[in-house]
Design a protein around this motif. Structure first.
Motif, PDB file in Angstrom:
ATOM      1  N   ALA A 172       0.832  -1.209   0.000  1.00 12.37           N
ATOM      2  CA  ALA A 172       0.000   0.000   0.000  1.00 12.37           C
ATOM      3  C   ALA A 172       0.863   1.255   0.000  1.00 12.37           C
ATOM      4  O   ALA A 172       0.541   2.264  -0.637  1.00 12.37           O
ATOM      5  N   GLU A 186       3.957   1.395  -1.238  1.00 15.75           N
ATOM      6  CA  GLU A 186       4.577   1.490  -2.559  1.00 15.75           C
ATOM      7  C   GLU A 186       3.615   2.088  -3.577  1.00 15.75           C
ATOM      8  O   GLU A 186       4.023   2.829  -4.475  1.00 15.75           O
ATOM      9  N   ARG A 187       2.331   1.753  -3.448  1.00 15.51           N
ATOM     10  CA  ARG A 187       1.343   2.354  -4.345  1.00 15.51           C
ATOM     11  C   ARG A 187       1.297   3.872  -4.177  1.00 15.51           C
ATOM     12  O   ARG A 187       1.169   4.626  -5.142  1.00 15.51           O
ATOM     13  N   GLN A 244       2.020   6.791  -6.939  1.00 19.51           N
ATOM     14  CA  GLN A 244       1.087   7.885  -7.218  1.00 19.51           C
ATOM     15  C   GLN A 244       1.819   9.214  -7.294  1.00 19.51           C
ATOM     16  O   GLN A 244       1.437  10.108  -8.054  1.00 19.51           O
ATOM     17  N   SER A 277       5.559   8.046 -10.733  1.00 17.04           N
ATOM     18  CA  SER A 277       5.237   6.778 -11.396  1.00 17.04           C
ATOM     19  C   SER A 277       6.460   6.066 -11.952  1.00 17.04           C
ATOM     20  O   SER A 277       6.420   4.868 -12.220  1.00 17.04           O
ATOM     21  N   ARG A 326      12.055   2.194  -4.583  1.00 24.54           N
ATOM     22  CA  ARG A 326      10.975   2.031  -3.603  1.00 24.54           C
ATOM     23  C   ARG A 326      11.454   1.269  -2.369  1.00 24.54           C
ATOM     24  O   ARG A 326      11.090   1.592  -1.237  1.00 24.54           O
ATOM     25  N   GLU A 374      -2.744  -8.483  -2.303  1.00 23.06           N
ATOM     26  CA  GLU A 374      -2.396  -7.158  -2.821  1.00 23.06           C
ATOM     27  C   GLU A 374      -1.338  -7.266  -3.908  1.00 23.06           C
ATOM     28  O   GLU A 374      -1.373  -6.559  -4.905  1.00 23.06           O
ATOM     29  N   TYR A 402      -1.693  -5.985  -7.574  1.00 22.46           N
ATOM     30  CA  TYR A 402      -0.721  -4.974  -8.027  1.00 22.46           C
ATOM     31  C   TYR A 402      -0.088  -5.390  -9.352  1.00 22.46           C
ATOM     32  O   TYR A 402       0.026  -4.596 -10.292  1.00 22.46           O
ATOM     33  N   GLU A 448      -2.483  -4.981 -12.132  1.00 25.27           N
ATOM     34  CA  GLU A 448      -2.594  -3.584 -12.551  1.00 25.27           C
ATOM     35  C   GLU A 448      -1.455  -3.203 -13.482  1.00 25.27           C
ATOM     36  O   GLU A 448      -1.644  -2.508 -14.475  1.00 25.27           O
TER      37      GLU A 448
END
Length: 413
Positions: free
Chosen positions: A264, A266-267, A271, A274, A281, A403, A407, A410
């Protein structure tokens, strides 16, 4: 004859080799302009803080001249009969800039960039023909940031027109300019110059405003040239997303609760930027683990109250502050699925289904005393604490795996 001495841009002059545009020998004799002018060819020896922009290719020489005249820059511009392009002399305030041939400047034009401290000679007379001044605006100024050389950049802005991806190209170019050390104002000015003078077709100001909106510059303080400042970015993420360490695990605040797990976080990083790599990260996560101090459970609950209050525009000094409770809208009615809210009854507080309060016939669920809700919550927390290894840890691992799959889906979408 032009009095090159009057410009103050040269410390002297040297004789050129016969038929050549540059001096002969490693240590040529420096002479006065009057002495040099008797020869068929001579060069000026530029001061160390002078820089020469040599644009000998079209359309770059015309674009460079248009920028200088259009922006009324303090510069000295010459051309030579029978020669190609123009020479522009200005002041160089950045001694770290290096000599480069056929290099793209930040504004998108290609020149030979010759600082006086690395290549001081400029041919002023060749085969009996002197260069002539076509523009001179004093005092001569430092080169603007949009004349900064970008050795590894090869974008051809001159052929960008409608339908060629102008907007996305300019938006992506912001990061390139940030990595080159330009600040927000410099970048906005540079892209304005590109749009006005360099691109085949300019875009509307309203589109340019969208490209240069403040959100496009979030990456600015996290890169110095090509180096990613993971420590500064970690501090930013911790502050913006209320990252906390609870039970020795990093948590991120989301929709009123603290959510565990690195994915979460890392997302949230992606954001903001990108283009962050997996290694970048991981660097941020490692630093967050160091700077985030273990939070006590009570402190965590207080923070949730504060965050929830801020989301509603309620502060500690507000009269509504005492009416914000961590259980508000967190209890789901088992009969109708509505959320419960805190309500004062005769002599005590409790929680009631919000739908029942509006229409008791729509939901028959009765109220529950607040002390009973608190007792149930404490009992549940104690059970989870004592059963941490058997319940929470496997559950957390399972969530992270779910997750991770989502991920990756996505990323592959």
């Amino acid at each position: 004859m032009i009095d090159f001495d009057e410009t103050g841009l040269y410390k002297g002059f040297v004789k050129n080799a016969k038929g050549q545009k540059y001096q002969s020998g490693r240590n040529p004799k420096i002479m006065s302009l009057q002495e040099a002018n008797q020869y068929e060819g001579f060069s000026g020896v530029m001061n160390a803080n002078t820089v020469l922009l040599d644009a000998d290719e079209q359309p770059y020489s015309d674009i460079l001249q248009n920028i200088i005249k259009g922006e009324k820059l303090g510069a000295y511009v010459t051309d030579r009969q029978g020669g190609r392009g123009i020479h522009v002399l200005m002041i160089n305030g950045n001694s770290s800039l290096k000599k480069a041939d056929k290099v793209m400047l930040a504004c998108g034009i290609v020149v030979d960039f010759h600082p006086g401290y690395s290549l001081p000679y400029e041919c002023l007379k060749f085969n009996g023909t002197e260069r002539k001044a076509i523009y001179s605006e004093q005092p001569y100024q430092e080169i603007p940031k949009y004349f900064t050389p970008l050795p590894k950049c090869t974008i051809d802005f001159t052929n960008l027109g409608e339908g060629d991806g102008r907007n996305s190209t300019l938006f992506s170019y912001i990061l390139t300019l940030q990595n080159a050390g330009l600040d927000k104002d410099d970048i906005r000015e540079t892209i304005r110059i590109i749009n006005q003078y360099v691109m085949a077709e300019s875009i509307e100001q309203s589109e340019l405003d969208v490209i240069l909106r403040d959100e496009a510059f979030k990456k600015q303080s996290f890169f110095v040239k090509n180096k990613f400042l993971h420590d500064k970015f970690a501090e930013y993420i911790r502050s913006q997303y209320y990252i906390k360490k609870i039970n020795d695990q990093l948590h991120i605040y989301d929709s009123g609760v603290y959510v565990p797990g690195s994915l979460a976080i890392e997302r949230a990083m992606l954001q903001e930027i990108s283009s962050l790599t997996d290694n970048q990260r991981k660097e941020v996560l490692k630093y967050l683990n160091v700077i985030c101090i273990e939070e006590k459970q009570q402190d965590n609950l207080n923070l949730m109250l504060d965050r929830n209050g801020l989301e509603k525009g309620i502060t500690a000094d507000d009269s509504k502050y005492q009416n914000r409770y961590v259980f508000t809208k967190r209890i789901i009615c088992g009969e109708c699925g509505s959320t419960w809210k805190r309500k004062k009854f005769d002599g005590y507080f409790g929680f009631n289904c919000s739908l029942h309060l509006k229409d008791k016939d729509a939901c028959g669920m009765k109220s529950i005393r607040e002390d009973k809700v608190k007792a149930a919550f404490i009992t549940m927390m104690n059970k989870l604490t004592f059963g941490r290894d058997k319940v929470l840890k496997p559950y957390s691992v399972g969530l992270e795996e779910i997750e991770k799959v989502e991920y990756l889906d996505e990323l592959n979408a």
